[in-house]
Design a protein around this motif. Structure first.
Motif, PDB file in Angstrom:
ATOM      1  N   GLY A   1      50.815  98.675  23.158  1.00  0.00           N
ATOM      2  CA  GLY A   1      51.809  98.488  24.204  1.00  0.00           C
ATOM      3  C   GLY A   1      52.575  97.184  24.148  1.00  0.00           C
ATOM      4  N   ASP A   2      53.485  97.038  25.109  1.00  0.00           N
ATOM      5  CA  ASP A   2      54.277  95.820  25.229  1.00  0.00           C
ATOM      6  C   ASP A   2      53.410  94.680  25.754  1.00  0.00           C
ATOM      7  N   VAL A   3      53.975  93.475  25.656  1.00  0.00           N
ATOM      8  CA  VAL A   3      53.251  92.299  26.116  1.00  0.00           C
ATOM      9  C   VAL A   3      53.160  92.317  27.640  1.00  0.00           C
ATOM     10  N   ASN A   4      51.971  92.114  28.175  1.00  0.00           N
ATOM     11  CA  ASN A   4      51.750  92.039  29.611  1.00  0.00           C
ATOM     12  C   ASN A   4      51.588  90.570  29.970  1.00  0.00           C
ATOM     13  N   ARG A   5      52.663  89.955  30.457  1.00  0.00           N
ATOM     14  CA  ARG A   5      52.627  88.531  30.776  1.00  0.00           C
ATOM     15  C   ARG A   5      53.516  88.249  31.976  1.00  0.00           C
ATOM     16  N   GLU A   6      53.045  87.381  32.874  1.00  0.00           N
ATOM     17  CA  GLU A   6      53.851  86.895  33.995  1.00  0.00           C
ATOM     18  C   GLU A   6      53.591  85.404  34.128  1.00  0.00           C
ATOM     19  N   ASN A   7      54.595  84.604  33.808  1.00  0.00           N
ATOM     20  CA  ASN A   7      54.428  83.159  33.865  1.00  0.00           C
ATOM     21  C   ASN A   7      54.394  82.658  35.306  1.00  0.00           C
ATOM     22  N   VAL A   8      53.545  81.694  35.566  1.00  0.00           N
ATOM     23  CA  VAL A   8      53.452  81.059  36.882  1.00  0.00           C
ATOM     24  C   VAL A   8      53.368  79.553  36.683  1.00  0.00           C
ATOM     25  N   SER A   9      53.731  78.809  37.732  1.00  0.00           N
ATOM     26  CA  SER A   9      53.642  77.350  37.649  1.00  0.00           C
ATOM     27  C   SER A   9      52.203  76.914  37.854  1.00  0.00           C
ATOM     28  N   LEU A  10      51.916  75.689  37.495  1.00  0.00           N
ATOM     29  CA  LEU A  10      50.553  75.179  37.621  1.00  0.00           C
ATOM     30  C   LEU A  10      50.106  75.171  39.073  1.00  0.00           C
ATOM     31  N   THR A  11      51.037  74.962  39.992  1.00  0.00           N
ATOM     32  CA  THR A  11      50.684  74.954  41.417  1.00  0.00           C
ATOM     33  C   THR A  11      50.287  76.336  41.915  1.00  0.00           C
ATOM     34  N   GLN A  12      50.629  77.379  41.138  1.00  0.00           N
ATOM     35  CA  GLN A  12      50.274  78.746  41.525  1.00  0.00           C
ATOM     36  C   GLN A  12      48.966  79.202  40.884  1.00  0.00           C
ATOM     37  N   ILE A  13      48.251  78.285  40.283  1.00  0.00           N
ATOM     38  CA  ILE A  13      46.942  78.578  39.669  1.00  0.00           C
ATOM     39  C   ILE A  13      45.900  77.758  40.411  1.00  0.00           C
ATOM     40  N   SER A  14      44.864  78.399  40.886  1.00  0.00           N
ATOM     41  CA  SER A  14      43.858  77.684  41.672  1.00  0.00           C
ATOM     42  C   SER A  14      43.259  76.528  40.879  1.00  0.00           C
ATOM     43  N   LYS A  15      42.930  75.458  41.604  1.00  0.00           N
ATOM     44  CA  LYS A  15      42.325  74.294  40.956  1.00  0.00           C
ATOM     45  C   LYS A  15      41.005  74.664  40.289  1.00  0.00           C
ATOM     46  N   ASP A  16      40.266  75.558  40.928  1.00  0.00           N
ATOM     47  CA  ASP A  16      38.991  75.983  40.330  1.00  0.00           C
ATOM     48  C   ASP A  16      39.223  76.628  38.971  1.00  0.00           C
ATOM     49  N   ALA A  17      40.249  77.460  38.869  1.00  0.00           N
ATOM     50  CA  ALA A  17      40.541  78.115  37.590  1.00  0.00           C
ATOM     51  C   ALA A  17      41.007  77.089  36.553  1.00  0.00           C
ATOM     52  N   GLN A  18      41.802  76.106  36.984  1.00  0.00           N
ATOM     53  CA  GLN A  18      42.241  75.058  36.062  1.00  0.00           C
ATOM     54  C   GLN A  18      41.042  74.280  35.524  1.00  0.00           C
ATOM     55  N   HIS A  19      40.167  73.867  36.434  1.00  0.00           N
ATOM     56  CA  HIS A  19      39.007  73.076  36.017  1.00  0.00           C
ATOM     57  C   HIS A  19      38.064  73.896  35.143  1.00  0.00           C
ATOM     58  N   ALA A  20      37.931  75.185  35.445  1.00  0.00           N
ATOM     59  CA  ALA A  20      37.071  76.038  34.617  1.00  0.00           C
ATOM     60  C   ALA A  20      37.605  76.122  33.197  1.00  0.00           C
ATOM     61  N   THR A  21      38.930  76.228  33.054  1.00  0.00           N
ATOM     62  CA  THR A  21      39.529  76.292  31.726  1.00  0.00           C
ATOM     63  C   THR A  21      39.283  74.995  30.959  1.00  0.00           C
ATOM     64  N   LEU A  22      39.454  73.865  31.639  1.00  0.00           N
ATOM     65  CA  LEU A  22      39.203  72.575  30.983  1.00  0.00           C
ATOM     66  C   LEU A  22      37.732  72.440  30.598  1.00  0.00           C
ATOM     67  N   ALA A  23      36.825  72.905  31.470  1.00  0.00           N
ATOM     68  CA  ALA A  23      35.391  72.821  31.164  1.00  0.00           C
ATOM     69  C   ALA A  23      35.033  73.675  29.964  1.00  0.00           C
ATOM     70  N   ALA A  24      35.755  74.772  29.778  1.00  0.00           N
ATOM     71  CA  ALA A  24      35.455  75.673  28.669  1.00  0.00           C
ATOM     72  C   ALA A  24      36.068  75.205  27.356  1.00  0.00           C
ATOM     73  N   GLU A  25      37.292  74.659  27.421  1.00  0.00           N
ATOM     74  CA  GLU A  25      38.047  74.431  26.191  1.00  0.00           C
ATOM     75  C   GLU A  25      38.261  72.961  25.828  1.00  0.00           C
ATOM     76  N   ASP A  26      38.402  72.068  26.815  1.00  0.00           N
ATOM     77  CA  ASP A  26      38.775  70.683  26.475  1.00  0.00           C
ATOM     78  C   ASP A  26      38.523  69.791  27.688  1.00  0.00           C
ATOM     79  N   ARG A  27      37.300  69.329  27.838  1.00  0.00           N
ATOM     80  CA  ARG A  27      36.915  68.601  29.047  1.00  0.00           C
ATOM     81  C   ARG A  27      37.583  67.230  29.168  1.00  0.00           C
ATOM     82  N   ASP A  28      38.005  66.669  28.063  1.00  0.00           N
ATOM     83  CA  ASP A  28      38.647  65.346  28.090  1.00  0.00           C
ATOM     84  C   ASP A  28      40.160  65.450  27.928  1.00  0.00           C
ATOM     85  N   PHE A  29      40.711  66.585  28.302  1.00  0.00           N
ATOM     86  CA  PHE A  29      42.128  66.843  28.068  1.00  0.00           C
ATOM     87  C   PHE A  29      43.024  65.747  28.647  1.00  0.00           C
TER      88      PHE A  29
END
Length: 838
Positions: A117-145
């Motif tokens: 299928g086609d690409v399923n993507r909807e861009n959002v600003s950082l303010t539209q992403i919960s802080k918990d989700a942001q911190h979880a991503t950093l904890a998983a991929e790059d804690r010293d980002f």
């Protein structure tokens, strides 16, 4: 001149005749340092002492001057290259969306199977992403980002070392590098791409803020389920917006970044433990970085994602087949998931369109079209999975994944969470022959070896605790041969056989035949014989294909050819295209097992498989609480496994199939065997039937002298894991495979011009035959009941055509026509009780 001798001056000494002038007296300095001229060579300066020459291995060791020069030269060269690269490599325009293409999947004949299928993507600003989700991503991929530079040399070296030392493919990339790869470059694993990524990351880090880079990364990352970006992922997995993601949900989405499809616990429930481990790693990282308190972390429960739905373009079976091919490419390290999702690949599979169509039709005809979802809620639970493999080549020729990829995301053919039941028992016998095992009295284990089939008989010789499995309905058989115990699937016999062989040897044989070594619940204990292992339908098909191929295993393959952008630049090894078969068990072990499985089809729980119209071998099986029923079988040309499963469409939970399709029970000898028979007949239509060419172990041909007729209904036919009835029988004395009805009208086959041959293998001693000529029936012979002396109503219910009358005395006048199995319910049978596994 005075005659007195003159007094010698100080320092004067007589000289030899002819000697030259004396050297002048040494000065004080010369006395300290030695003479200015070499002895015997007056007036010359001495030569400087030469450095000894380097000999032997010392000549190969560089001097410190050489080392220093090399280091300085390398530093200058690298600095020059870095400067050159920095100025030459420019940040390109964003092309992640532009370069995304579809992958095209083809049948073996080149006709199109599916296009993803086609690409399923909807861009959002950082303010539209919960802080918990942001911190979880950093904890998983790059804690010293936020505190580090765009490049982490230590992480890159560590990742390279882990990859080289076999600890798995590691990523040493920072979030900045991953964003550059996702947004500006591609997923190809080349040195050129890596170099560009390196310099663009450094430049980007100088030109953009950390928040901008993190926002871009979260909007371009792939999370599985065709979801690009965290907003699409939040909807695909939890049906919420990114701003509403909780700590647990954000941590799970962050865990998916490491292995998107593999960690989807709905699509791959067998990987739940690995996904949970990654999820816990993310949460622990959040605590370590002080983004989450320990108390709050302890309160977080794993948030199970919702059931997935595939894209509309992959409806029906297409999505399951694409998913299976993609998993095959990734697991065999042909194309990793990131590379494949970039698109542009043309993948030719081994699947044959005609056989694929035949498989879908068989499932629809035998099961799906018979469901009454409005009046029977249990019918909404009914699912099916199936795989057919060419035993000689290992090629997967057809696969049935489920009701519809847009309605049920998980592939029933590849999932590993349903017990295989008694379809595992043949592996126990194969292991016995392979290892030359014997009974406790020292006799060899052959099809004619006699075992005690008493119900709940404690196994002997096992030191791991008491184990006394129950036979179906608590029936005791007494002395019974292995062949008859296989026909009737007697638990007590096979549990003892597993101990006689050695559970560890049984496990080793099963893995050699084709089951993955990490199959859940595949443990070396007596219960291994009853099939608590949760292998997939595909795993079981590979194992049975090995038996069909006389013990030679060719690991399955799904792919024949791959091209990229029109050129054949994806090289497949010979093993990928045509797996080389190797002898994993002796031919004698495999063939003797086949001879016993032929008996299961001829007169045991798998009689419905006779409707394929070819020599066949197979085994039935049922999981605990009737959550799944199996038939695994093969002809010399085709190995096929079918499973009918119960699953809640909303929660994905396993459900019992008691009462499904109006039947008291769903057993392996019923609907799964019927699907198998119809598919096998259609798939091999137009090809000549061939017999099995078997080489049996010594003693396998000896007659059964236990005195127990395999067709004698001393008990209900068939015992499976936890107690199941494979084949079953109704109160009228008819025993067969169609869930208590007589399959194909007592296994009759309509041949030619109205000739109907009915063979009763249940509670009968004899054969009923009748011919229809112009609509008139000849006498069908006599069927003698052996239980209570009576057979009532002929034992057949459902849509059958009777050529005459059936009396209480058991006389069948004219026989029963056609290949239509009676579908009536099993009167008087109650659901079997659950058996506890040990």
């Amino acid at each position: 001149m005075s005659d007195e001798p003159q007094q010698r001056s100080q320092g004067w000494a007589p000289r030899e005749p002819g000697a030259g002038p004396r050297p002048a007296p040494a000065t004080a300095a010369e006395q300290r340092t030695g003479p200015r001229t070499a002895p015997g060579r007056p007036g010359r300066k001495p030569k400087r002492k030469q450095r000894p020459k380097r000999t032997g291995l010392r000549r190969l060791v560089p001097t410190w001057r050489m080392l220093l020069g090399t280091i300085l030269g390398s530093v200058l060269l690298l600095a020059g290259l870095f400067a050159l690269g920095y100025f030459l490599v420019r940040i390109p325009s964003a092309n992640a969306a532009a370069i995304k293409q579809s992958n095209v999947y083809l049948y073996a004949d080149g006709s199109q199977l599916a296009r993803d299928g086609d690409v399923n993507r909807e861009n959002v600003s950082l303010t539209q992403i919960s802080k918990d989700a942001q911190h979880a991503t950093l904890a998983a991929e790059d804690r010293d980002f936020y505190s580090e530079s765009a490049i982490d040399p230590k992480a890159m070296l560590r990742a390279g070392w882990n990859t080289v030392t076999g600890k798995g493919r590691q990523s040493g990339s920072t979030i900045t590098q991953q964003y550059v790869k996702n947004y500006y470059l591609g997923q190809e694993q080349t040195v050129t791409r890596k170099v560009k990524e390196f310099f663009i990351s450094i430049k980007l880090d100088r030109e953009k803020s950390k928040d901008d880079i993190l926002e871009g990364y979260l909007n371009t990352s792939y999370y599985g389920r065709n979801a690009y970006g965290i907003q699409a992922a939040a909807q695909a997995y939890y049906g919420v917006n990114a701003r509403d993601l909780t700590v647990g949900q954000g941590a799970y989405l962050a865990a998916l970044l490491n292995a998107p499809s593999e960690y989807d616990v709905i699509a791959h429930p067998e990987n739940r433990a690995a996904a949970l481990a990654r999820w816990n790693y993310v949460l622990d990282g959040m605590v370590k970085q002080k983004w989450l308190t320990r108390a709050a972390r302890d309160r977080v429960a794993f948030p199970a994602p919702k059931q997935a739905k595939g894209p509309a373009g992959l409806s029906g079976q297409r999505g399951y087949l694409v998913q299976a091919v993609n998993d095959y490419l990734a697991s065999n390290k042909i194309l990793d998931e990131d590379t494949l999702t970039s698109g542009g690949y043309r993948i030719t599979t081994t699947l044959q369109k005609s056989k694929q169509v035949a498989f879908v039709k068989a499932v629809d005809d035998q099961v799906m079209d018979q469901l009454d979802k409005k009046n029977r809620k249990v019918d909404t639970y009914v699912r099916a999975g199936g795989v057919a493999i060419d035993p000689s080549s290992g090629k997967v020729l057809a696969m049935y994944g489920g009701i519809d990829y847009t309605k049920q995301y998980v592939n029933n053919a590849t999932r590993r969470d349903y017990q295989v039941g008694s379809t595992f028992k043949p592996f126990v016998f194969t292991s016995a022959v392979q290892n030359g095992s014997g009974t406790r009295d020292g006799g060899p284990i052959t099809p004619n070896t006699v075992y005690d089939g008493t119900d709940q008989r404690p196994v002997q010789g096992w030191n791991g605790g008491s184990y006394a499995p129950e036979n179906e309905d608590g029936v005791s058989y007494g002395d019974i041969s292995v062949r008859t115990a296989t026909d009737k699937s007697v638990n007590s016999v096979y549990a003892q056989m597993a101990v006689d062989v050695g559970p560890a040897k049984v496990e080793k044989t099963a893995v050699a035949l084709g089951l993955p070594a990490d199959t859940p619940d595949l443990t070396a204990s007596p219960s291994i014989a009853l099939g608590p292992a949760t292998a997939s339908v595909l795993d079981m098909a590979e194992a049975y294909a090995t038996l069909a191929n006389h013990g030679r295993r060719g690991t399955y393959t799904l792919v024949g050819k791959i091209t990229k952008d029109g050129s054949e630049d994806v090289k497949l090894s010979a093993q990928d295209v045509r797996p080389s078969a190797r002898q994993v068990v002796s031919r004698e072990a495999a063939d003797t097992t086949t001879s016993m499985l032929q008996s299961v089809v001829d007169g045991g729980t798998g009689q419905a498989a006779q409707n394929a119209g070819r020599p066949a071998a197979g085994k039935t099986g049922t999981a605990e609480e009737d959550t799944a029923a199996w038939f695994a079988g093969y002809t010399p040309d085709l190995a096929t496994v079918v499973s009918v499963m119960g699953q809640d469409p909303e929660t994905g939970a396993h459900k019992s199939l008691y009462g499904a399709l109006g039947m008291a029970r769903i057993n392996g000898g019923g609907y799964p065997a019927q699907i198998w028979a119809q598919f096998t007949q259609d798939a091999l239509d137009g090809t000549e039937a061939s017999d099995f060419d078997l080489q049996l172990q010594p003693g396998a041909d000896e007659p059964d002298d236990t005195g127990l007729d395999p067709s004698d209904p001393a008990a209900v036919d068939g015992q499976d894991t936890g107690g199941t009835t494979d084949g079953g029988q109704d109160e009228n004395g008819t025993q067969g495979g169609a869930n208590g009805s007589t399959p194909a009208s007592t296994n009759g086959q309509t041949q030619g011009q109205g000739h109907t041959q009915g063979q009763t293998n249940g509670r009968t001693q004899g054969q009923s035959q009748g011919q229809t000529n112009g609509g008139a029936h000849a006498s069908g012979g006599t069927t003698t009941g052996t239980t209570g002396g009576t057979t009532t109503d002929g034992g057949t219910t459902g849509s059958t055509t009777t050529g005459g009358t059936t009396t209480d005395g058991g006389t069948l006048d004219g026989g029963i026509t056609g290949t239509t199995a009676g579908q009536g319910p099993l009167s008087g049978l109650t659901p079997r009780k659950q058996q506890q596994k040990h």
